[in-house]
Write a protein that holds these residues in place. Structure first.
Motif, PDB file in Angstrom:
ATOM      1  N   GLU A   8       0.796  -1.233   0.000  1.00 16.26           N
ATOM      2  CA  GLU A   8       0.000   0.000   0.000  1.00 16.26           C
ATOM      3  C   GLU A   8       0.825   1.277   0.000  1.00 16.26           C
ATOM      4  O   GLU A   8       0.274   2.369   0.090  1.00 16.26           O
ATOM      5  CB  GLU A   8      -0.942   0.008   1.202  1.00 16.26           C
ATOM      6  CG  GLU A   8      -1.807  -1.224   1.223  1.00 16.26           C
ATOM      7  CD  GLU A   8      -3.021  -1.073   2.097  1.00 16.26           C
ATOM      8  OE1 GLU A   8      -3.606   0.011   2.110  1.00 16.26           O
ATOM      9  OE2 GLU A   8      -3.360  -2.054   2.774  1.00 16.26           O
ATOM     10  N   GLY A   9       2.150   1.136  -0.053  1.00 19.96           N
ATOM     11  CA  GLY A   9       2.991   2.322  -0.133  1.00 19.96           C
ATOM     12  C   GLY A   9       3.433   2.864   1.222  1.00 19.96           C
ATOM     13  O   GLY A   9       3.262   2.210   2.251  1.00 19.96           O
ATOM     14  N   GLN A  10       4.006   4.083   1.190  1.00 22.08           N
ATOM     15  CA  GLN A  10       4.600   4.653   2.402  1.00 22.08           C
ATOM     16  C   GLN A  10       3.732   5.743   3.026  1.00 22.08           C
ATOM     17  O   GLN A  10       2.962   6.403   2.348  1.00 22.08           O
ATOM     18  CB  GLN A  10       5.969   5.250   2.051  1.00 22.08           C
ATOM     19  CG  GLN A  10       7.002   4.203   1.701  1.00 22.08           C
ATOM     20  CD  GLN A  10       8.302   4.831   1.260  1.00 22.08           C
ATOM     21  OE1 GLN A  10       8.317   5.635   0.331  1.00 22.08           O
ATOM     22  NE2 GLN A  10       9.402   4.471   1.904  1.00 22.08           N
ATOM     23  N   ASP A  59       4.109  11.142  -0.961  1.00 21.65           N
ATOM     24  CA  ASP A  59       3.985  11.317  -2.407  1.00 21.65           C
ATOM     25  C   ASP A  59       4.897  10.294  -3.117  1.00 21.65           C
ATOM     26  O   ASP A  59       6.083  10.216  -2.797  1.00 21.65           O
ATOM     27  CB  ASP A  59       4.420  12.752  -2.758  1.00 21.65           C
ATOM     28  CG  ASP A  59       4.187  13.086  -4.225  1.00 21.65           C
ATOM     29  OD1 ASP A  59       4.113  12.143  -5.045  1.00 21.65           O
ATOM     30  OD2 ASP A  59       4.069  14.286  -4.537  1.00 21.65           O
ATOM     31  N   PRO A  60       4.343   9.512  -4.085  1.00 24.55           N
ATOM     32  CA  PRO A  60       5.158   8.483  -4.735  1.00 24.55           C
ATOM     33  C   PRO A  60       6.402   9.031  -5.446  1.00 24.55           C
ATOM     34  O   PRO A  60       7.320   8.281  -5.755  1.00 24.55           O
ATOM     35  CB  PRO A  60       4.205   7.847  -5.754  1.00 24.55           C
ATOM     36  CG  PRO A  60       2.854   8.310  -5.411  1.00 24.55           C
ATOM     37  CD  PRO A  60       2.955   9.505  -4.521  1.00 24.55           C
ATOM     38  N   VAL A  61       6.441  10.331  -5.696  1.00 23.97           N
ATOM     39  CA  VAL A  61       7.616  10.923  -6.347  1.00 23.97           C
ATOM     40  C   VAL A  61       8.827  10.865  -5.411  1.00 23.97           C
ATOM     41  O   VAL A  61       9.976  10.796  -5.848  1.00 23.97           O
ATOM     42  CB  VAL A  61       7.318  12.392  -6.749  1.00 23.97           C
ATOM     43  CG1 VAL A  61       8.554  13.056  -7.311  1.00 23.97           C
ATOM     44  CG2 VAL A  61       6.205  12.429  -7.777  1.00 23.97           C
ATOM     45  N   GLU A  62       8.577  10.881  -4.106  1.00 20.29           N
ATOM     46  CA  GLU A  62       9.681  10.836  -3.137  1.00 20.29           C
ATOM     47  C   GLU A  62      10.238   9.421  -3.045  1.00 20.29           C
ATOM     48  O   GLU A  62       9.479   8.460  -2.953  1.00 20.29           O
ATOM     49  CB  GLU A  62       9.176  11.262  -1.756  1.00 20.29           C
ATOM     50  CG  GLU A  62       8.789  12.718  -1.677  1.00 20.29           C
ATOM     51  CD  GLU A  62       8.450  13.124  -0.251  1.00 20.29           C
ATOM     52  OE1 GLU A  62       9.356  13.099   0.593  1.00 20.29           O
ATOM     53  OE2 GLU A  62       7.270  13.425   0.003  1.00 20.29           O
ATOM     54  N   ILE A  63      11.553   9.337  -3.061  1.00 17.04           N
ATOM     55  CA  ILE A  63      12.195   8.033  -2.947  1.00 17.04           C
ATOM     56  C   ILE A  63      12.916   7.960  -1.602  1.00 17.04           C
ATOM     57  O   ILE A  63      13.979   8.536  -1.425  1.00 17.04           O
ATOM     58  CB  ILE A  63      13.175   7.792  -4.105  1.00 17.04           C
ATOM     59  CG1 ILE A  63      12.411   7.857  -5.443  1.00 17.04           C
ATOM     60  CG2 ILE A  63      13.877   6.441  -3.970  1.00 17.04           C
ATOM     61  CD1 ILE A  63      13.283   7.787  -6.665  1.00 17.04           C
ATOM     62  N   LEU A  64      12.298   7.267  -0.643  1.00 15.95           N
ATOM     63  CA  LEU A  64      12.821   7.244   0.723  1.00 15.95           C
ATOM     64  C   LEU A  64      12.821   5.841   1.298  1.00 15.95           C
ATOM     65  O   LEU A  64      11.906   5.064   1.045  1.00 15.95           O
ATOM     66  CB  LEU A  64      11.899   8.079   1.638  1.00 15.95           C
ATOM     67  CG  LEU A  64      11.587   9.523   1.290  1.00 15.95           C
ATOM     68  CD1 LEU A  64      10.353   9.961   2.047  1.00 15.95           C
ATOM     69  CD2 LEU A  64      12.771  10.387   1.643  1.00 15.95           C
TER      70      LEU A  64
END
Lengths: 92, 231
Positions: A8-10, A59-64
């Motif tokens: 489900e993402g971050q 935001d999916p643009v962030e890579i963390l």
């Protein structure tokens, strides 16, 4: 603090709320070790809904990288057991 | 060790596999990007597979519905001919088909949910891959800068985690659809052989209770049918 719910993402959660997460985590350990299936299902659902309620999606643009990884909501009791037996969730 | 720590270990193991055997940091970026594109293709395939499985179950449900209607008609005919024993047999089959239908409905709903989640994962991953591509070119251009190495590690670790997550989701979806395929084939066989009274799953008590429940629903259906025919 960054939390990933698998599948489900971050999510971004205030550090002060970690205690809450830890408490449910300990309960889940207890349920799995004692074979309490119904309680396990309840607390896993509770854990995920608590995070979704308190945290903001990243935001999916962030890579963390994440600080905490939460299992997928449909992780069965048997799969949870496997995670504890060091067999991992998925072979290979 | 907490449950969530264990989960992190599981994901970490997957990530290590993804980031395996890369020495030149610059190469790390390109290899990772290649793998991301591959994974995106895999997710797309996963989504299609789940959709196909769902369609198969929809078809099976339609087939069961036809069977239900047929058995209903047979039970009526049998009653009209004064053969309550035959009517009872038809209704027993009907009751077990109804139970199978309920299971099927649940599975169809599960697959729909799975499909939704995978599609969302696909869209998240696609966004991240695109962001990574831009970032990778920026980092490459600034490679001589001292902090480039840190940036590479950061973004590769971040994207590898996403990849481990999506990779596991696809694998689990595949396992699930495989299980359903097996069950669906078994159901087809039962349908063909006409021995649908399969109270499998659960323990003895569950099975006995299922039988009792089916029996009482057969009695109800029979009574109702007789009532209707009197009119």
């Amino acid at each position: 603090m960054i939390i990933r719910i698998l599948g489900e993402g971050q999510f971004r959660l205030d550090d002060s709320l970690v205690q809450k997460i830890n408490k449910i985590d300990n309960q889940i350990v207890d349920h799995v070790s004692k074979g309490k299936k119904t309680e396990y299902v309840q607390d896993l659902a509770n854990l995920i809904s608590t995070i979704k309620e308190l945290a903001e999606p990243v935001d999916p643009v962030e890579i963390l990288p994440s600080d905490i990884i939460i299992p997928p909501s449909d992780l069965s009791f048997e799969e949870a057991r496997k995670v504890f037996c060091d067999e991992g969730l998925i072979k290979g | 060790m907490g449950f969530l720590d264990r989960m992190s270990t599981v994901v970490q193991a997957k990530m290590n596999k993804i980031m395996d055997r890369i020495e030149d940091p610059r190469e790390t970026l390109d290899v990772s990007y290649e793998k991301q594109l591959q994974l995106l293709q895999n997710v797309k395939r996963g989504v299609a597979e789940v959709a196909t499985s769902k369609k198969r179950l929809d078809l099976q449900k339609a087939k069961l519905q036809l069977n239900l209607d047929k058995l209903d008609g047979q039970a009526r005919e049998a009653l009209q001919a004064g053969r309550e024993d035959l009517a009872r047999r038809a209704l027993e089959n009907k009751a077990s088909i109804q139970a199978q239908m309920a299971t099927l409905d649940q599975q169809i709903a599960d697959l729909a949910e799975q499909q939704r989640k995978l599609m969302e994962a696909e869209s998240r991953l696609a966004t991240k891959v695109e962001a990574f591509r831009t970032k990778k070119e920026t980092i490459k251009a600034q490679y001589s800068a001292a902090d480039a190495q840190v940036k590479i590690t950061e973004s590769v670790t971040g994207i590898s985690e996403e990849m481990a997550d999506v990779g596991m989701a696809v694998q689990r979806a595949e396992e699930k659809t495989e299980n359903m395929r097996a069950r669906s084939a078994a159901l087809d066989e039962l349908l063909e052989s006409g021995t649908l009274t399969d109270y499998s799953g659960g323990d003895d008590l569950d099975r006995e209770l299922a039988k009792v429940k089916a029996q009482s629903s057969v009695n109800d259906m029979l009574a109702k049918m007789k009532e209707e025919m009197k009119k």
